[in-house]
Design an enzyme around this catalytic site. Structure first.
Site, PDB file in Angstrom:
ATOM      1  N   GLU A 279     131.286  27.735  57.638  1.00 59.90           N
ATOM      2  CA  GLU A 279     130.537  28.802  56.971  1.00 59.90           C
ATOM      3  C   GLU A 279     129.016  28.682  57.136  1.00 59.90           C
ATOM      4  OE1 GLU A 279     132.161  29.086  52.975  1.00 59.90           O
ATOM      5  OE2 GLU A 279     134.153  29.578  53.755  1.00 59.90           O
TER       6      GLU A 279
ATOM      7  N   GLU B 179     140.695  29.152  56.927  1.00 57.86           N
ATOM      8  CA  GLU B 179     140.617  28.714  55.522  1.00 57.86           C
ATOM      9  C   GLU B 179     140.932  29.852  54.572  1.00 57.86           C
ATOM     10  OE1 GLU B 179     137.115  26.296  54.317  1.00 57.86           O
ATOM     11  OE2 GLU B 179     137.446  27.193  52.338  1.00 57.86           O
TER      12      GLU B 179
END
Ligand code: NAG
Ligand code: NAG
Ligand code: NAG
Ligand code: NAG
Length: 524
Positions: free
Chosen positions: A258, A364
């Protein structure tokens, strides 16, 4: 015993085995007030599921539902396909096994520190049952694991490798952590040992050692210092070397978890490293790409993105515009789940259109992470299972090749997490009670992971009636020469016909249920 008798007994046992007559152990259900059930495993009992191969002219169906079914197995004979008439009475889904799309890579979960800590806190028989539940042929047959490179928010404290000495360009003190040796490596190896296919491991860095960053902390607004671009690339190779040395080959790395978190400074209080698309492109082209491709590990796949669907493909497009050579190095694009409720899945189809030779994989997902969610761990929640199922169906129908869950198990509060980022997990452990429980989400994963092996191809499935769109579905051909369909029924009890060539499987679906149907691929 006479020889003949031995043969007879042996044959009988063998046939029983083939028929799956060594019956599956059903879910030991604990009803949760106002919710669906959870299934309890103790040291001597844990539910199992075996896959039955459909014989010619038959189909096998497995159902899990809000009402409490868990992999309820039924078999049936294929019927001559009914003529499709306008306004057909029974919903009919038509399979087109010759209309093939992407090849499936796999399904799995993540070996975080938290998952390993919770797993190791169970008694040995329970540890074995948990691993079997996820990886073995009596479980979900996971074939993919994501492992953090160093710590994440799901660790008891923030850390990276080679935290000391600082400014150590050569990474002279790179060693694995206590958590690797105690938790992550044993957990991954236990999974590899019983898995039914080679386990592909995807490794990801959340934060490098703080001394590599403009703001020398694990969390918060920060960037990689330019003088450490090459060091951060070497950091990845060192990790791959260490894990390979421990008997865990790395299949892929992502280019940082991220990256927009550390860019905005938001970071949500978790370990992060901020990148702009421009600096990320530069690092991949000048450092990471050449370093990996010139190393012993040149076949390790490089997955860009590893961020929310909302920021992709915009972020990838900008990166490629600024550094077109990025496309020489990356094999795929990794996406996360958390903004899927606001980001249309059509964004994924754009990726396929722009980059047809790069695969997309979901790396994820978890439930209970949102600030507005009252319960981080919500025992027996069916909506959370449905959330997974709908997301997986949507993702795969938009080109995604695999789907990886987050922590493989957590404790009753949804941790441990040093960042207090408590969330839910398909398995929750209760070491002091000598049990772990399987949430509905566990079965949600299994309806795909167990029946859609690596190498399966998504195929076209279409509703033949005007209201044929009301059942969510995705279909595959498998390397086992079968066709697999996964259906989600959000309504009440209903009949569905699954039409393949001139035959059809007639299935009755429970209210709010997921059904996986497998039938021989007569067309090939
Ligand atoms: C373990 O679970 C099974 C099935 O629910 C139950 O029959 C058995 O009594 C349990 N064992 C213990 C020690 O609680
Ligand atoms: C090397 O790392 C270890 C922790 O893994 C640390 O205890 C030790 O002080 C470091 N060595 C140096 C020279 O900084
Ligand atoms: C290997 O490294 C050299 C520079 O050291 C670079 O020019 C070359 O492109 C690299 N090879 C690959 C496959 O990236
Ligand atoms: C292990 O489980 C016990 C309860 O039996 C709990 O008190 C303890 O905190 C757990 N340890 C870890 C490291 O989570």
């Amino acid at each position: 015993m006479e020889f003949n008798k031995i043969i007879v007994v042996f044959t009988a046992v063998f046939l029983c085995y083939l028929n799956g007559a060594f019956a599956d152990k059903p879910c030991a259900a604990w009803p949760v007030h106002g919710k669906s059930v959870v299934c309890v495993c103790n040291a001597t009992y844990c539910d199992t599921v075996s896959r039955t191969s459909p014989t010619a002219g038959t189909f096998v169906a497995y159902t899990s539902s809000a009402g409490g079914s868990r992999f309820k197995k039924t078999t049936g004979n294929l019927q001559p396909a009914a003529k499709l008439e306008p306004g057909c009475g029974t919903e009919t889904l038509v399979l087109y096994p010759d209309k093939k799309y992407q090849t499936i890579e796999g399904f799995g979960g993540s070996a975080t520190d938290a998952a390993g800590i919770n797993w190791k806190n169970l008694s040995e028989p329970l540890q074995e049952l948990l691993i079997n539940s996820y990886f073995s042929n009596e479980g979900l047959e996971y074939n993919t694991i994501r492992v953090p490179i160093g710590g994440t928010d799901f660790s008891t404290h923030p850390y990276a490798y080679n935290d000391q000495p600082e400014n150590d360009v050569k990474l002279s003190n790179f060693t694995l952590a206590y958590e690797d040796y105690q938790y992550k490596i044993p957990m991954i190896k236990a999974g590899m040992k019983v898995a039914t296919a080679p386990v592909h491991v995807i490794a990801t860095t959340w934060s490098p050692p703080p001394w590599m960053k403009t703001n020398p902390v694990y969390s918060g607004y920060n960037r990689l210092k330019t003088q450490y671009y090459q060091t951060y690339a070497d950091y990845h190779v060192k990790f791959i070397e260490k894990y390979t040395g421990e008997g865990i080959p790395i299949w892929a790395i992502t280019t940082t978890n991220e990256p927009t978190n550390g860019l905005t400074g938001l970071c949500f209080g978790i370990n992060c490293l901020g990148w702009t698309s421009k600096t990320m492109g530069k690092w991949i082209v000048n450092n990471l790409g050449p370093t990996i491709r010139n190393s012993t590990f040149k076949n390790v796949k490089i997955l860009a993105g590893d961020d929310q669907r909302l920021t992709i493909p915009y972020w990838i497009n900008l990166m490629v515009r600024e550094h077109p050579d990025v496309l020489k190095y990356i094999d795929g694009i990794a996406v996360h789940y958390y903004t899927d409720f606001i980001a249309p899945a059509a964004l994924l189809s754009q990726l396929t259109k722009f980059y047809p030779d790069k695969f997309i994989i979901s790396t994820e997902a978890c439930q209970g992470s949102m600030w507005f969610e009252k319960h981080h761990v919500d025992l027996g929640s069916w909506p959370r299972a449905k959330g997974y199922i709908m997301d997986i169906i949507t993702d795969i129908n938009h080109g995604v090749v695999g789907w990886i869950d987050w922590n493989m198990c957590l404790n009753f509060e949804g941790g441990p997490t040093w960042a207090k980022n408590y969330v839910d997990s398909p398995i929750i452990v209760y070491p002091n009670k000598g049990v772990f429980i399987k949430q509905p989400m566990f079965y949600a994963m299994g309806h795909f992971s167990k029946f859609v092996p690596r190498g399966s191809r998504r195929i076209k499935v279409a509703g033949a009636c005007s209201w044929g769109n009301s059942i969510s579905r995705v279909a595959f051909t498998t390397p086992r020469n079968t066709v697999v369909v996964v259906l989600y029924n959000d309504g009440g009890t209903r009949k569905v016909n699954i039409k393949l060539g001139d035959k059809q499987a007639e299935v009755e679906m429970e209210p709010q249920s997921v059904t996986t149907i497998e039938l021989p691929n007569s067309s090939s």
